[in-house]
Design a protein around this motif. Structure first.
Motif, PDB file in Angstrom:
ATOM      1  N   VAL A  50       0.809  -1.256  -0.011  1.00  0.00           N
ATOM      2  CA  VAL A  50      -0.145   0.270  -0.286  1.00  0.00           C
ATOM      3  C   VAL A  50       1.133   1.276  -0.066  1.00  0.00           C
ATOM      4  O   VAL A  50       1.546   0.929   1.152  1.00  0.00           O
TER       5      VAL A  50
ATOM      6  N   THR B   7       1.819   8.270  -8.817  1.00  0.00           N
ATOM      7  CA  THR B   7       1.324   7.239  -7.899  1.00  0.00           C
ATOM      8  C   THR B   7       0.655   6.104  -9.173  1.00  0.00           C
ATOM      9  O   THR B   7       0.161   5.297  -8.438  1.00  0.00           O
ATOM     10  N   ALA B   8       0.110   6.800 -10.344  1.00  0.00           N
ATOM     11  CA  ALA B   8      -0.268   5.157 -10.901  1.00  0.00           C
ATOM     12  C   ALA B   8       1.163   4.712 -12.101  1.00  0.00           C
ATOM     13  O   ALA B   8       1.122   4.140 -11.870  1.00  0.00           O
TER      14      ALA B   8
ATOM     15  N   LYS C 299       0.997   1.955  -8.715  1.00  0.00           N
ATOM     16  CA  LYS C 299      -0.208   0.929  -9.633  1.00  0.00           C
ATOM     17  C   LYS C 299      -0.331   0.517 -10.592  1.00  0.00           C
ATOM     18  O   LYS C 299      -0.028  -1.121 -10.404  1.00  0.00           O
ATOM     19  N   GLU C 300       0.841   0.222 -11.660  1.00  0.00           N
ATOM     20  CA  GLU C 300       1.396  -0.144 -12.716  1.00  0.00           C
ATOM     21  C   GLU C 300       2.542  -1.315 -12.038  1.00  0.00           C
ATOM     22  O   GLU C 300       2.160  -2.186 -12.892  1.00  0.00           O
TER      23      GLU C 300
ATOM     24  N   ALA D 227       1.127  -2.572  -6.891  1.00  0.00           N
ATOM     25  CA  ALA D 227       0.200  -1.405  -5.960  1.00  0.00           C
ATOM     26  C   ALA D 227      -1.254  -2.014  -4.691  1.00  0.00           C
ATOM     27  O   ALA D 227      -1.323  -1.435  -6.352  1.00  0.00           O
ATOM     28  N   VAL D 228      -1.234  -2.667  -4.033  1.00  0.00           N
ATOM     29  CA  VAL D 228      -2.968  -2.648  -4.078  1.00  0.00           C
ATOM     30  C   VAL D 228      -3.889  -1.403  -3.623  1.00  0.00           C
ATOM     31  O   VAL D 228      -5.021  -1.425  -4.212  1.00  0.00           O
ATOM     32  N   ALA D 229      -3.198  -0.337  -3.124  1.00  0.00           N
ATOM     33  CA  ALA D 229      -4.171   0.072  -3.081  1.00  0.00           C
ATOM     34  C   ALA D 229      -2.684   1.606  -2.755  1.00  0.00           C
ATOM     35  O   ALA D 229      -1.974   1.839  -2.715  1.00  0.00           O
ATOM     36  N   VAL D 230      -3.204   3.554  -2.942  1.00  0.00           N
ATOM     37  CA  VAL D 230      -2.807   4.229  -2.908  1.00  0.00           C
ATOM     38  C   VAL D 230      -3.788   5.368  -2.030  1.00  0.00           C
ATOM     39  O   VAL D 230      -4.718   5.591  -2.417  1.00  0.00           O
TER      40      VAL D 230
END
Length: 73
Positions: A30, A41-42, A45-46, A49-52
């Motif tokens: 996370v 943060t994008a 996610k790539e 990461a399961v969440a931001v």
């Protein structure tokens, strides 16, 4: 799981996230960031990461994420 910031001394958070993915691909990560809608943060996610969460994350957000991770989601 791991809760981590993108801004860290030494390596960038994205570099650390990439290393975690390589060494422990199933470990949920996370990301906590001051700019939850930014380019970094994008990229997080790539990288898997399961969440931001935006800083400072609220207790309800952290509790929800922990509950989701505990249940395998």
């Amino acid at each position: 799981g791991v809760f981590m910031d993108l801004v860290m001394p030494g390596l960038s958070g994205l570099a650390v996230l990439a290393q975690i993915r390589t060494r422990h691909p199933l470990l949920p990560v996370v990301v906590i960031s001051g700019h939850a809608a930014g380019e970094a943060t994008a990229k997080a996610k790539e990288l898997g990461a399961v969440a931001v969460l935006e800083k400072p994350p609220g207790l309800a957000q952290v509790t929800e994420i922990l509950s989701r991770l505990r249940s395998g989601g």
